[in-house]
Every structure is written in C-alpha cells, then in structure tokens.
Design a protein around this motif. Sequence first.
Motif, PDB file in Angstrom:
ATOM      1  N   GLU A 195      37.958   5.352  28.127  1.00 56.60           N
ATOM      2  CA  GLU A 195      38.411   4.615  26.942  1.00 56.60           C
ATOM      3  C   GLU A 195      37.394   3.549  26.623  1.00 56.60           C
ATOM      4  O   GLU A 195      36.882   2.899  27.528  1.00 56.60           O
ATOM      5  N   LEU A 196      37.098   3.383  25.341  1.00 56.58           N
ATOM      6  CA  LEU A 196      36.226   2.281  24.931  1.00 56.58           C
ATOM      7  C   LEU A 196      36.999   1.440  23.929  1.00 56.58           C
ATOM      8  O   LEU A 196      37.474   1.971  22.920  1.00 56.58           O
ATOM      9  N   ASN A 197      37.125   0.173  24.197  1.00 52.71           N
ATOM     10  CA  ASN A 197      37.916  -0.730  23.350  1.00 52.71           C
ATOM     11  C   ASN A 197      39.299  -0.157  23.041  1.00 52.71           C
ATOM     12  O   ASN A 197      39.749  -0.173  21.906  1.00 52.71           O
ATOM     13  N   GLY A 198      39.922   0.409  24.053  1.00 58.26           N
ATOM     14  CA  GLY A 198      41.274   0.932  23.870  1.00 58.26           C
ATOM     15  C   GLY A 198      41.345   2.299  23.198  1.00 58.26           C
ATOM     16  O   GLY A 198      42.407   2.880  23.091  1.00 58.26           O
ATOM     17  N   PRO A 208      40.638   6.288  23.201  1.00 55.25           N
ATOM     18  CA  PRO A 208      40.248   7.363  24.112  1.00 55.25           C
ATOM     19  C   PRO A 208      38.995   8.075  23.588  1.00 55.25           C
ATOM     20  O   PRO A 208      38.964   8.480  22.427  1.00 55.25           O
ATOM     21  N   VAL A 209      37.978   8.156  24.400  1.00 57.90           N
ATOM     22  CA  VAL A 209      36.722   8.781  23.982  1.00 57.90           C
ATOM     23  C   VAL A 209      36.508  10.098  24.727  1.00 57.90           C
ATOM     24  O   VAL A 209      36.069  11.091  24.158  1.00 57.90           O
ATOM     25  N   LEU A 210      36.843  10.120  26.021  1.00 52.55           N
ATOM     26  CA  LEU A 210      36.824  11.363  26.795  1.00 52.55           C
ATOM     27  C   LEU A 210      38.195  11.504  27.436  1.00 52.55           C
ATOM     28  O   LEU A 210      38.756  10.537  27.950  1.00 52.55           O
ATOM     29  N   GLY A 242      28.384  19.607  20.035  1.00 54.71           N
ATOM     30  CA  GLY A 242      29.608  19.011  19.510  1.00 54.71           C
ATOM     31  C   GLY A 242      29.276  18.151  18.310  1.00 54.71           C
ATOM     32  O   GLY A 242      28.121  17.768  18.121  1.00 54.71           O
ATOM     33  N   LEU A 243      30.324  17.869  17.518  1.00 57.08           N
ATOM     34  CA  LEU A 243      30.099  17.068  16.311  1.00 57.08           C
ATOM     35  C   LEU A 243      29.801  15.622  16.684  1.00 57.08           C
ATOM     36  O   LEU A 243      30.034  15.209  17.824  1.00 57.08           O
ATOM     37  N   ASN A 244      29.330  14.853  15.707  1.00 54.10           N
ATOM     38  CA  ASN A 244      29.143  13.423  15.928  1.00 54.10           C
ATOM     39  C   ASN A 244      30.467  12.803  16.345  1.00 54.10           C
ATOM     40  O   ASN A 244      31.499  13.114  15.764  1.00 54.10           O
ATOM     41  N   GLY A 245      30.419  11.955  17.341  1.00 52.26           N
ATOM     42  CA  GLY A 245      31.640  11.274  17.765  1.00 52.26           C
ATOM     43  C   GLY A 245      32.511  12.091  18.701  1.00 52.26           C
ATOM     44  O   GLY A 245      33.578  11.650  19.094  1.00 52.26           O
ATOM     45  N   SER A 246      32.046  13.311  19.082  1.00 53.40           N
ATOM     46  CA  SER A 246      32.876  14.142  19.949  1.00 53.40           C
ATOM     47  C   SER A 246      32.819  13.670  21.402  1.00 53.40           C
ATOM     48  O   SER A 246      33.606  14.130  22.227  1.00 53.40           O
ATOM     49  N   GLY A 247      31.889  12.781  21.712  1.00 56.61           N
ATOM     50  CA  GLY A 247      31.854  12.208  23.057  1.00 56.61           C
ATOM     51  C   GLY A 247      30.677  12.651  23.918  1.00 56.61           C
ATOM     52  O   GLY A 247      30.663  12.392  25.116  1.00 56.61           O
ATOM     53  N   LYS A 248      29.673  13.297  23.294  1.00 59.54           N
ATOM     54  CA  LYS A 248      28.538  13.807  24.074  1.00 59.54           C
ATOM     55  C   LYS A 248      27.776  12.676  24.777  1.00 59.54           C
ATOM     56  O   LYS A 248      27.497  12.755  25.979  1.00 59.54           O
ATOM     57  N   SER A 249      27.439  11.627  24.010  1.00 58.80           N
ATOM     58  CA  SER A 249      26.689  10.517  24.612  1.00 58.80           C
ATOM     59  C   SER A 249      27.508   9.847  25.708  1.00 58.80           C
ATOM     60  O   SER A 249      26.970   9.467  26.754  1.00 58.80           O
ATOM     61  N   SER A 250      28.802   9.719  25.471  1.00 61.88           N
ATOM     62  CA  SER A 250      29.653   9.099  26.492  1.00 61.88           C
ATOM     63  C   SER A 250      29.699   9.977  27.739  1.00 61.88           C
ATOM     64  O   SER A 250      29.636   9.468  28.862  1.00 61.88           O
ATOM     65  N   PHE A 251      29.774  11.280  27.549  1.00 58.84           N
ATOM     66  CA  PHE A 251      29.822  12.205  28.677  1.00 58.84           C
ATOM     67  C   PHE A 251      28.581  12.053  29.555  1.00 58.84           C
ATOM     68  O   PHE A 251      28.680  11.892  30.765  1.00 58.84           O
ATOM     69  N   LEU A 253      26.105   4.699  33.624  1.00 60.14           N
ATOM     70  CA  LEU A 253      26.007   3.712  32.553  1.00 60.14           C
ATOM     71  C   LEU A 253      27.410   3.417  32.040  1.00 60.14           C
ATOM     72  O   LEU A 253      27.680   2.351  31.509  1.00 60.14           O
ATOM     73  N   ARG A 254      28.288   4.406  32.161  1.00 58.26           N
ATOM     74  CA  ARG A 254      29.706   4.159  31.925  1.00 58.26           C
ATOM     75  C   ARG A 254      30.491   4.699  33.115  1.00 58.26           C
ATOM     76  O   ARG A 254      30.134   5.725  33.692  1.00 58.26           O
ATOM     77  N   LEU A 255      31.575   3.985  33.472  1.00 61.11           N
ATOM     78  CA  LEU A 255      32.433   4.442  34.566  1.00 61.11           C
ATOM     79  C   LEU A 255      33.731   4.962  33.971  1.00 61.11           C
ATOM     80  O   LEU A 255      34.204   4.442  32.962  1.00 61.11           O
TER      81      LEU A 255
HETATM   82  N1  LIG Z   1      31.035   0.942  22.483  1.00 61.13           N
HETATM   83  C1  LIG Z   1      32.000   1.656  21.880  1.00 61.13           C
HETATM   84  N2  LIG Z   1      33.189   1.090  21.583  1.00 61.13           N
HETATM   85  C2  LIG Z   1      34.170   1.794  20.963  1.00 61.13           C
HETATM   86  N3  LIG Z   1      34.048   3.084  20.638  1.00 61.13           N
HETATM   87  C3  LIG Z   1      32.897   3.698  20.907  1.00 61.13           C
HETATM   88  C4  LIG Z   1      31.791   3.023  21.540  1.00 61.13           C
HETATM   89  N4  LIG Z   1      30.777   3.904  21.677  1.00 61.13           N
HETATM   90  C5  LIG Z   1      31.228   5.054  21.156  1.00 61.13           C
HETATM   91  N5  LIG Z   1      32.477   4.931  20.695  1.00 61.13           N
HETATM   92  C6  LIG Z   1      33.300   5.985  20.083  1.00 61.13           C
HETATM   93  O1  LIG Z   1      33.422   7.024  21.010  1.00 61.13           O
HETATM   94  C7  LIG Z   1      33.401   8.276  20.377  1.00 61.13           C
HETATM   95  C8  LIG Z   1      32.365   9.167  21.026  1.00 61.13           C
HETATM   96  O2  LIG Z   1      31.084   8.619  20.825  1.00 61.13           O
HETATM   97  P1  LIG Z   1      29.784   9.282  21.425  1.00 61.13           P
HETATM   98  O3  LIG Z   1      29.997   9.525  22.858  1.00 61.13           O
HETATM   99  O4  LIG Z   1      28.641   8.428  21.025  1.00 61.13           O
HETATM  100  O5  LIG Z   1      29.758  10.675  20.659  1.00 61.13           O
HETATM  101  P2  LIG Z   1      28.528  11.626  20.273  1.00 61.13           P
HETATM  102  O6  LIG Z   1      27.381  11.277  21.138  1.00 61.13           O
HETATM  103  O7  LIG Z   1      29.060  12.997  20.506  1.00 61.13           O
HETATM  104  O8  LIG Z   1      28.244  11.401  18.824  1.00 61.13           O
HETATM  105  C9  LIG Z   1      33.126   8.003  18.901  1.00 61.13           C
HETATM  106  O9  LIG Z   1      34.334   8.101  18.209  1.00 61.13           O
HETATM  107  C10 LIG Z   1      32.624   6.591  18.887  1.00 61.13           C
HETATM  108  O10 LIG Z   1      32.998   5.957  17.711  1.00 61.13           O
END
Ligand SMILES: Nc1ncnc2c1ncn2[C@@H]1O[C@H](COP(=O)(O)OP(=O)(O)O)[C@@H](O)[C@H]1O
Lengths: 259, 207
Positions: free
Chosen positions: A32-35, A37-39, A55-64, A71-73
């Motif tokens: 969860e980021l700022n409350g 759910p991201v993954l 995956g589409l933009n915002g699907s969570g690839k960078s977070s994964f 870098l994220r726990l």
């Molecule tokens: N620091 C953050 N705080 C809140 N939400 C975030 C933050 N970083 C990313 N998000 C949200 O998390 C979701 C996944 O982001 P991200 O992992 O960057 O996806 P992708 O790389 O697939 O585009 C998006 O909806 C994005 O808005």
Amino acid sequence: MALWTKGRAAARECGLDPFRSTYAVLEGASLELNGQPVLKDITVSLKERRIGLVGLNGSGKSSFVRLLNALRLPTSGVVRIFGQPTPDCAADLPKHVGFVFQNPDHQAIFPTVEEEIAFGLTQLGRDRKSAREEARAFLARHGCAGLVERPISTLSEGQKQLICILAVLVMEPQVLILDEPFTSLDGLTALRLSQKIAGLPQKIVMVSHDLTTLAAFDRILWLEEGQVRMDGVPGDVLPAYAADLERRAATESWTGSSL
Amino acid sequence: MIATYIPGASWLHRCPAGLKLIALLVVSIVVFPLTNLWMLTIGLIGVAACYAPFGRDAFVQFKRLKPIALMLAFLFGFHIYLGTWTEGLAVLIRIVTLVLMANLVSLTTRLDDMIAAVEPLFRPLKLFGVPPQRPALAIALVLRFVPVLMSIHEGLAESYQARSGRRRSWRLIAPLALQALAISDHVAESLAARGGSSGLADTRMRR
Ligand SMILES: Nc1ncnc2c1ncn2[C@@H]1O[C@H](COP(=O)(O)OP(=O)(O)O)[C@@H](O)[C@H]1O
Ligand SMILES: [Mg+2]
C-alpha cells in the motif's frame, strides 16, 4: 580490504545465499502506498534467466520490481530475496540486485563517467585509486574507453543509459532489474542495448512495453491493477496481452480520467 | 564562471590538488595587500602564462571573465570618478589574477582529487556522527545536477515560450523547484539502490 571482507561477512550473517537459483519468492505480498493498494496478494517465485514484466501504466510494475531490491517493503506478506525476507537483508541487497532506472538523469549521481562507475567499487570497499583504475579497465572492456573523462551531461541518451547500466554491473550483482530502460532511446540504440543485456550473465527482470524484445525472454508476468493477470512463456502471454489492448481500445469508451 | 576539469597531462595536471589549493590561498593572501602596479602586472602575466599548455583553448578560458566584466568596469569607473584610477587598476588586476588562477586550478584538477584534498577539513564532522564522505558526495551531486537543472529550465522556458510568446519568466521558478524536488527523490532512490551514502563495506555506519 578488511572493510570489504567485513561486508561479505555481514551478507553471510543475514543468511542471504546469492547462488540460490530461485532468487526471489513473493508469498502473498501486498503493498500500500499512502493508503492506496498498489500490489495485491502476489505469490510468485522467480528463477528464470530473463523475466519480462508487462502491464498498463499504474498497474504496479515499478512497485513490483522495487520490492525485489527492498526499495519498497511489502505492507503484508513476505518477499524473500535469495532466501531472506527483505527487511532483514535490505542493507546488503545492492550488492546482489542491481537496479537500472527509467531515466538516466535520475540515476547518475556523479558529474563524470569514471566517477559514476568508480562509485560502485568504492561502495564495495575499494580505495579511491584502485576503484578508479578498475573503473577505467571496466569501461575499456565494455568499449567505452573514449567516455572515461566525459561529463555525464554531455553524453547522448543512449550513452547515458549504457553508463547507468555499467555503473550497476560493475558491482557484479547476480540479478539485474531494469525498469523501462529504453523509453527515451531511438529504435537502433534500444536494439543495441537490448542485445547487450541479452548477452549478460546476470539474471534479468525487465519492465518493458516493447513486445518484440520481450518475445525472446523466458517468462512474462502480466500485471493488472496490482495483481498478476497472466504468467507464462512469451508465446502465450504476449499475444494475449496484445489482444487485450486491442479489445479494450476497440470496445471500452474512455474519458480523460481513464487514461 | 568556473570551468570544469579538462583532461590533460601538463605539469599543472600532475601537481597534487592540495598543493594547488594552498598555492591559490597563498597567492590570494599575498596579492591583496599589494599595491605596486608593476608587481601586480607581473603576477597577472605569470598566471596567464600558466595557461600556455592549453594553447588556443586558453583564449576560450579567458572569455570566462565575461560575466564579471561588467562588475570590473563598474569598479574601475568608480575609482576614476573618485580620481584614484591607479587603485582601481590594482583592484582590477588583483581580481582578474585570482579568478584566472582559481579557474586554472579547477581546469587541471579532477573533482575527486579536489574532494580528497578538502576531505580532511570535514573530518571533525565525525564527532557529530556525520561520515566525512558525505560532504564530498554532496559536492559531487551539486556539480552533477547543475547542468541537469539548467536543461530542465531550458525545457520549461521553451514550453512557456511556445504558449505565451514570451521568453523567461519568474513564473518558471515554482515548477523548476518542484522538478528539482522530484529529481532529488529519484536520486535518493538511486543512491539507496547502490548502497546508500556510507557504502556497503562498513556495516556500522549504516541505518
Ligand atoms: N509514492 C506513491 N504514493 C502513492 N501512490 C503511488 C506512489 N507511487 C506509485 N503510486 C501508485 O501506485 C500505482 C502503481 O504505480 P507503479 O508501480 O509506478 O506502476 P507502473 O510502473 O506499472 O506504471 C499507481 O496507481 C500509482 O499512482
Ligand atoms: Mg513504472
């Protein structure tokens, strides 16, 4: 040298085994980021040599991929890298899991190429002089002898990205993560760099929108809204993903807020 | 105004960074009380002569005085107005000499050598728990990101001009600051991904 061995000892203490073939295991990992759910509850094991993430933009690839080098726990669930949960071995992960960011201008830390490469070596405990010499030799081995003294800001986009990749490789990680590394590059440069990456001994996890490059990978994960929508060989996943894009573009009406 | 390092093999390049910095300090201390125009001129010629290894590029380097030319002209004009033109000339020569010399030091000294030379000055920071390599890293980051921020400003200015027809505006300050903050987040992440600001070898100073 003494410092360097101490670093190694620390890696052993946290029980991380960099020669384990299944390098990453996610067990019900959520983020969860700022409350928000991201993954959501992701369970996968990664061991293939080249894994692609689509995956589409915002699907969570960078977070994964950020879960893979701590870098994220995870907010809940467990992420094990080389057998160890990420919070425990976070400090030693940069040695084993290299990370190449999307924008080289956000990654390069030092003003010149040589310093950028030498930094990774001093991080591992080498003294300045030998780090500098090794950095030069390393650059020469990778055909970049001519760039040694250049300020990063004067390099072409492709050169910048190559230097960013080399700056990570010089630390000799077992796994290399790349988050959309070719977005700002022209087709030829992107092709050359992906050939270079394909030839690396490292295990690769790459986020990309370039389905042609990903076709040669061993496994593709398709993320959708923070979950794994499909997981398999490129021959299965990529056509399904492409068809889904086509279908959605043709059938779903959209507004500015859904882009 | 200050140049960045130009690789080369001149005697000035081989000269240790610490020595060059001390020489700069000594020359500053000596030149300031000096009022004899002849001696000042000889000093200036001496410094200018050190640019010889750069050949033709030396003249490019002399152009770096341009940004301060206006200030120098003003100073000199002021002295003429006061009827003390010899003093004005002395001030002029002093400043030009020191700027050229400082420029020469940064032209012929690699950044990391320069940092290594000044690092001992930061050692007392250890008492406060700050590793002495931190300030060095900070200096490197500033030098790295000045050109990046300049090109971002260029991009913002272009985008602003494309839609307003006007060049440059104070309005760009806010978006530039925001972008700078965003970049600092990214770079912090990149630094963490490679082991953070204290390195991976020494486990005691981490976290
Ligand atoms: N620091 C953050 N705080 C809140 N939400 C975030 C933050 N970083 C990313 N998000 C949200 O998390 C979701 C996944 O982001 P991200 O992992 O960057 O996806 P992708 O790389 O697939 O585009 C998006 O909806 C994005 O808005
Ligand atoms: Mg992303």
